[in-house]
Motif scaffolding. Structure first.
Motif, PDB file in Angstrom:
ATOM      1  N   ARG A  66     -21.421   3.643 -10.939  1.00  0.00           N
ATOM      2  CA  ARG A  66     -20.429   4.705 -11.180  1.00  0.00           C
ATOM      3  C   ARG A  66     -19.073   4.109 -11.561  1.00  0.00           C
ATOM      4  O   ARG A  66     -18.016   4.526 -11.084  1.00  0.00           O
ATOM      5  CB  ARG A  66     -20.293   5.608  -9.942  1.00  0.00           C
ATOM      6  N   PHE A  67     -19.126   3.121 -12.436  1.00  0.00           N
ATOM      7  CA  PHE A  67     -17.898   2.454 -12.856  1.00  0.00           C
ATOM      8  C   PHE A  67     -16.950   3.397 -13.584  1.00  0.00           C
ATOM      9  O   PHE A  67     -15.739   3.137 -13.665  1.00  0.00           O
ATOM     10  CB  PHE A  67     -18.230   1.254 -13.751  1.00  0.00           C
ATOM     11  N   THR A  69     -15.758   6.013 -12.657  1.00  0.00           N
ATOM     12  CA  THR A  69     -14.786   6.585 -11.730  1.00  0.00           C
ATOM     13  C   THR A  69     -13.643   5.623 -11.409  1.00  0.00           C
ATOM     14  O   THR A  69     -12.628   6.039 -10.836  1.00  0.00           O
ATOM     15  CB  THR A  69     -15.466   7.005 -10.414  1.00  0.00           C
ATOM     16  N   VAL A  70     -13.795   4.339 -11.766  1.00  0.00           N
ATOM     17  CA  VAL A  70     -12.769   3.333 -11.457  1.00  0.00           C
ATOM     18  C   VAL A  70     -12.364   2.515 -12.676  1.00  0.00           C
ATOM     19  O   VAL A  70     -11.435   1.703 -12.597  1.00  0.00           O
ATOM     20  CB  VAL A  70     -13.252   2.380 -10.346  1.00  0.00           C
ATOM     21  N   ASP A  71     -13.022   2.734 -13.806  1.00  0.00           N
ATOM     22  CA  ASP A  71     -12.748   1.973 -15.022  1.00  0.00           C
ATOM     23  C   ASP A  71     -11.328   2.281 -15.518  1.00  0.00           C
ATOM     24  O   ASP A  71     -11.014   3.435 -15.822  1.00  0.00           O
ATOM     25  CB  ASP A  71     -13.776   2.359 -16.092  1.00  0.00           C
ATOM     26  N   PRO A  72     -10.440   1.267 -15.622  1.00  0.00           N
ATOM     27  CA  PRO A  72      -9.079   1.525 -16.097  1.00  0.00           C
ATOM     28  C   PRO A  72      -9.022   2.158 -17.478  1.00  0.00           C
ATOM     29  O   PRO A  72      -8.098   2.925 -17.782  1.00  0.00           O
ATOM     30  CB  PRO A  72      -8.453   0.120 -16.112  1.00  0.00           C
ATOM     31  N   LEU A  75      -9.860   5.955 -16.980  1.00  0.00           N
ATOM     32  CA  LEU A  75      -8.773   6.612 -16.250  1.00  0.00           C
ATOM     33  C   LEU A  75      -7.532   6.762 -17.132  1.00  0.00           C
ATOM     34  O   LEU A  75      -6.884   7.817 -17.136  1.00  0.00           O
ATOM     35  CB  LEU A  75      -8.434   5.818 -14.993  1.00  0.00           C
ATOM     36  N   TRP A  91      -5.475  -5.020 -15.211  1.00  0.00           N
ATOM     37  CA  TRP A  91      -6.779  -5.488 -14.735  1.00  0.00           C
ATOM     38  C   TRP A  91      -6.638  -6.384 -13.506  1.00  0.00           C
ATOM     39  O   TRP A  91      -7.560  -7.120 -13.152  1.00  0.00           O
ATOM     40  CB  TRP A  91      -7.493  -6.264 -15.842  1.00  0.00           C
ATOM     41  N   VAL A  95     -11.274  -4.175  -8.125  1.00  0.00           N
ATOM     42  CA  VAL A  95     -12.271  -3.290  -8.722  1.00  0.00           C
ATOM     43  C   VAL A  95     -12.232  -3.385 -10.246  1.00  0.00           C
ATOM     44  O   VAL A  95     -13.273  -3.464 -10.909  1.00  0.00           O
ATOM     45  CB  VAL A  95     -12.054  -1.836  -8.263  1.00  0.00           C
ATOM     46  N   ALA A  96     -11.018  -3.378 -10.816  1.00  0.00           N
ATOM     47  CA  ALA A  96     -10.880  -3.472 -12.269  1.00  0.00           C
ATOM     48  C   ALA A  96     -11.440  -4.798 -12.780  1.00  0.00           C
ATOM     49  O   ALA A  96     -12.121  -4.845 -13.812  1.00  0.00           O
ATOM     50  CB  ALA A  96      -9.416  -3.334 -12.664  1.00  0.00           C
ATOM     51  N   VAL A  99     -15.236  -4.604 -12.907  1.00  0.00           N
ATOM     52  CA  VAL A  99     -15.729  -3.858 -14.064  1.00  0.00           C
ATOM     53  C   VAL A  99     -15.684  -4.725 -15.320  1.00  0.00           C
ATOM     54  O   VAL A  99     -16.687  -4.836 -16.057  1.00  0.00           O
ATOM     55  CB  VAL A  99     -14.902  -2.576 -14.285  1.00  0.00           C
TER      56      VAL A  99
END
Length: 236
Positions: A66-67, A69-72, A75, A91, A95-96, A99
């Protein structure tokens, strides 16, 4: 390149199904000579669909983790309407970095450029080019191809929606003043600054903006700017 793009867009307009649209994405990737090209659409009900050249392994990992939901990239594009160059994103977070690191490990390039697209009934889509290159080379590429990428993103999205049976409003040409107003809004200028630049009153400016919004079938001014950018009617 211009003739090749025209041929590809004409072929795209004749795509009879989503398989043809996927083939068009591969054709666009080869025309731009980049590692990957992606079209990813999310409807207002949450349903998703994509046409892309990413390796299946990366798609599986991205989906399972479910990247999105956190992928810069996702977003940033969801929060705005201007094109996003990946190297300008933050980055630094764990979390970033995960990814990006996972993506590169699965064959993605270190550079990316994404264009947010907003369609009817709350539809949101991303059109992305991805490549391996140094910053200077990538900067020259994005600068010289921005207008073409905006056009390609718009046409891919329109064709995808048409294949899904979504009724699109006919396009109308913007007047020169409507184009000026949306361009300056996209550049971040305030309405008072725009009125001063164009030497018109703010009331007249509002008439131009509302006229452009109506022609573009936009829900609000931000939506109008996003549609104009996606359709290549204005550029930054």
């Amino acid at each position: 390149m211009a003739r090749k793009l025209d041929d590809l867009l004409n072929r795209l307009a004749c795509a009879a199904d989503l398989k043809d649209l996927q083939a068009s994405i591969f054709g666009l990737r080869d025309a731009y000579d980049v590692e990957h090209l992606v079209y990813h659409s999310v409807k207002s009900n949450g349903a998703q669909w994509g046409a892309l050249t990413y390796p299946p392994g990366w798609v599986d990992v991205y989906t399972a983790q479910r990247f999105q939901t956190v992928d810069p990239v996702v977003l940033s594009c969801f929060q705005g309407f201007r094109p996003v160059d990946w190297k300008h994103l933050d980055w630094s977070g764990r979390v970033a970095r995960t990814v990006l690191g996972e993506g590169i490990a699965h064959g993605l390039g270190n550079q990316g450029f994404s264009l947010p697209i907003r369609g009817p009934s709350g539809q949101f889509a991303l059109f992305t080019v991805n490549h391996r290159a140094g910053d200077d080379t990538w900067g020259r590429f994005t600068k010289s191809h921005l207008n073409d990428l905006l056009l390609a993103a718009h046409y891919v999205n329109e064709r995808a929606l048409a294949l899904e049976g979504v009724e699109l409003q006919p396009r109308q040409a913007l007047s020169p003043r409507e184009t000026d107003a949306l361009t300056l809004l996209a550049a971040g200028r305030s309405r008072s600054q725009i009125a001063e630049t164009l030497k018109i009153s703010e009331h007249t400016l509002r008439v131009y903006i509302e006229g452009a919004r109506h022609k573009l079938g936009a829900l609000n001014t931000t939506h109008a700017v996003a549609n104009a950018l996606a359709r290549g009617l204005i550029c930054l």
